[in-house]
Design a protein around this motif. Structure first.
Motif, mmCIF file in Angstrom:
data_model
loop_
_atom_site.group_PDB
_atom_site.id
_atom_site.type_symbol
_atom_site.label_atom_id
_atom_site.label_comp_id
_atom_site.label_asym_id
_atom_site.label_seq_id
_atom_site.Cartn_x
_atom_site.Cartn_y
_atom_site.Cartn_z
ATOM 1 N N THR A 198 -26.168 10.444 -70.222
ATOM 2 C CA THR A 198 -26.303 9.067 -69.780
ATOM 3 C C THR A 198 -27.371 8.956 -68.704
ATOM 4 N N ASP A 257 -25.292 2.567 -70.076
ATOM 5 C CA ASP A 257 -25.408 2.519 -71.528
ATOM 6 C C ASP A 257 -24.007 2.508 -72.138
ATOM 7 N N GLU A 302 -22.280 4.736 -73.716
ATOM 8 C CA GLU A 302 -21.449 5.909 -73.457
ATOM 9 C C GLU A 302 -20.834 5.847 -72.059
ATOM 10 N N GLU A 303 -21.656 5.476 -71.075
ATOM 11 C CA GLU A 303 -21.125 5.357 -69.717
ATOM 12 C C GLU A 303 -20.137 4.196 -69.615
ATOM 13 N N TYR A 312 -18.246 3.146 -71.976
ATOM 14 C CA TYR A 312 -17.011 3.598 -72.609
ATOM 15 C C TYR A 312 -16.144 4.355 -71.601
ATOM 16 N N ARG A 324 -14.835 1.648 -78.137
ATOM 17 C CA ARG A 324 -16.246 1.857 -78.434
ATOM 18 C C ARG A 324 -16.951 0.526 -78.700
ATOM 19 N N GLU A 377 -19.999 -1.209 -76.545
ATOM 20 C CA GLU A 377 -21.263 -1.671 -77.119
ATOM 21 C C GLU A 377 -21.531 -3.117 -76.729
ATOM 22 N N ASP A 399 -19.187 1.923 -85.535
ATOM 23 C CA ASP A 399 -19.565 2.951 -84.566
ATOM 24 C C ASP A 399 -20.667 3.796 -85.200
ATOM 25 N N ARG A 413 -22.639 6.072 -83.682
ATOM 26 C CA ARG A 413 -22.973 7.315 -82.987
ATOM 27 C C ARG A 413 -23.001 8.486 -83.969
#
Length: 522
Positions: free
Chosen positions: A2, A150, A152-153, A155, A179, A183, A260, A262
């Motif tokens: 991140t 972002d 991920e952070e 989340y 998730r 987003e 998702d 990812r």
């Protein structure tokens, strides 16, 4: 990794190297402070002094929060730091959001002199600011750009908050829901994200439907941002009749929009370009998509992008697209896109630069901003806009065929007359509406609705009045047949039909063998 983790790694490196000036650029002051505090409390730096100055608290010890001196002025803090830098090794001063950092001023020169004192004894000055740093000062050190969290952070932030409330309120969200919410919250600050999720928790439960509530709450944060016009959609007046191919395709894109992605190498759907006959539902489709997908709708007015000063048009386009990235997930509606991007004969080069900015964003942006662009004057569109890979698909919206006209008539009959049409009357209206666009059908039934209101109700409506209204409505295909035929001949072999494909063949010429057809896996 991140951006926060990268920034922490860089800050550790700069502090280990005893860089004299370290700029931490961020709009999130508290998050920047946490970054610096984490680095300062690392066990490897336990012997290094760290002092922090803010306007509210004056000069304090970063670790213990103890007041260092009674003088709470910035000048007093800098005088204290100067004495420390000349008398001890590896001292660090943190200045939070000082004024006038972006220009060559007496203050920035004073900071530069203080940095030279620090450099002589392996000291450092950390500047936490949301503004640029004067180049003469910046050249003395290094800088860190702490971007917004972002996905991920975000989340992790949402997960920590929800975990703290497990057992306190019922929480239905699984990992996929978290998730999706993460987003949705890209583009907001950490504090704004926590405020949003706390608002949801405060109602006493976190339900599956609250994932979309996150998107709606986020929309309120950005409702006054420049560059885009927020379109408010109320009620159920944004349904589209016909366009079966387009609607099936959009159903699949809706699933991808919320998936998702990812580890898949896939990016979110970019959008669709709708070209075709005026009044056949292109603009209405943008509203219908936003309503069905339960996402905010923003309109980018291409005509307002162009300014009279050098670089103004490009700047406005860049600002609008950056705003779209921040408000995502959203539907970005660009109506009559040719008005802003046409201009191959423009000798100033402005149109080409605007096109370049838009196409670069369209291809490179990874935000979940789904573009719905419409065009009537298709021949004036720049060819680079039509290349495969810009939009996810190019659809041609033609005049509705019989079955589609029946669907549109039923839709507007229910809306304006508040009743279902008689099957025999519906068949007659379908015949009378040959050559009608959807807007022509709506216009005729709006007149019928007005008669119902003024005449005492649907039960007193004469069938002959409805049929006469249709017969007396001149569609564009009759008042300007040359223009309509030109548009239709362009779309038959250059775009996927938005409606049932047999409608194009019924309109006149047989479809060429080069026409593209969208196929879906069973």
């Amino acid at each position: 990794m991140t951006n926060y983790a990268e920034s922490r790694r860089d800050l550790d490196s700069f502090l280990n190297a005893r860089v004299p000036v370290i700029g931490v650029r961020t709009i999130e002051q508290q998050r920047g402070l946490r970054l610096v505090r984490e680095a300062a409390t690392d066990s490897r730096r336990s012997a290094m002094p760290f002092w922090i100055y803010t306007r509210a608290t004056g000069l304090r010890d970063l670790r213990s929060n103890a007041t260092v001196q009674d003088d709470r002025s910035l000048t007093g803090a800098m005088e204290f730091a100067a004495a420390q830098f000349t008398s001890r090794q590896q001292a660090t001063l943190i200045l939070v959001d000082p004024d006038d950092l972006d220009h060559d001023t007496q203050f920035t020169r004073h900071i530069a002199e203080l940095a030279r004192l620090a450099d002589a004894n392996a000291g450092s000055i950390v500047l936490i600011t949301d503004k640029p740093i004067w180049s003469g000062l910046q050249r003395l050190g290094m800088s860190i750009q702490l971007d917004l969290p972002d996905a991920e952070e975000m989340y992790g932030t949402l997960g920590s908050f929800l975990d703290d409330h497990e057992g306190v309120v019922p929480i239905e969200w699984d990992e996929q829901d978290r998730r999706r919410a993460a987003e949705f919250l890209r583009g907001v600050t950490e504090a704004e994200a926590i405020n949003l999720i706390a608002t949801i928790v405060s109602k006493g439960s976190v339900d599956k439907s609250d994932v979309l509530t996150v998107a709606r709450h986020k929309d309120r944060i950005f409702s006054d941002l420049a560059g885009l016009e927020r379109i408010n959609l109320e009620g159920n007046d944004h349904q589209v009749g016909g366009l079966a191919n387009l609607r099936t395709w959009l159903g699949r894109k809706h699933d991808l929009m919320h998936a998702d992605l990812r580890g898949t190498g896939l990016r979110p759907p970019r959008g669709v370009l709708l070209v075709g006959v005026p009044g056949c539902g292109k603009s209405l489709s943008a509203k219908a998509i936003a309503t069905e997908w339960q996402l905010p709708l923003y309109r980018l007015d291409m005509a307002s992008i162009h300014g009279k000063f050098l670089g103004e048009s490009e700047g406005r386009m860049r600002e609008a697209l950056n705003t779209a990235d921040r408000v995502a997930p959203c539907i970005l509606w660009i109506d009559e896109i040719e008005k802003g991007l046409a201009g191959r004969d423009d000798l100033t080069g402005v149109s080409q630069r605007v096109i370049g900015h838009f196409l670069f964003w369209l291809q490179e942006s990874t935000s979940r901003a789904f573009v719905v662009a419409t065009a009537n004057e298709v021949r004036s569109l720049p060819p680079e806009l039509l290349r495969k890979g810009r939009f996810d698909e190019l659809f041609f919206v033609d005049l509705p065929e019989e079955q589609e006209r029946a669907e549109i008539i039923e839709l507007y009959y229910r809306r304006y007359v508040k009743a279902d049409p008689d099957p025999e009357q519906l068949a007659r209206l379908v015949d009378l509406s040959e050559g009608f666009a959807g807007a022509d059908i709506e216009s005729a039934l709006h007149e019928v609705g007005a008669e119902v209101l003024l005449g005492g109700g649907a039960e007193r409506l004469r069938p002959s009045f409805v049929e006469d209204t249709f017969a007396n409505t001149p569609p564009l295909s009759r008042t300007n047949p040359e223009r309509i035929e030109e548009i239709r001949s362009w779309g038959r072999d250059r775009a996927v039909p938005a409606g049932r494909s047999r409608g194009l063949a019924a309109a006149g010429a047989a479809p060429p063998t080069t026409r593209r057809v969208v196929r879906w896996a069973e």
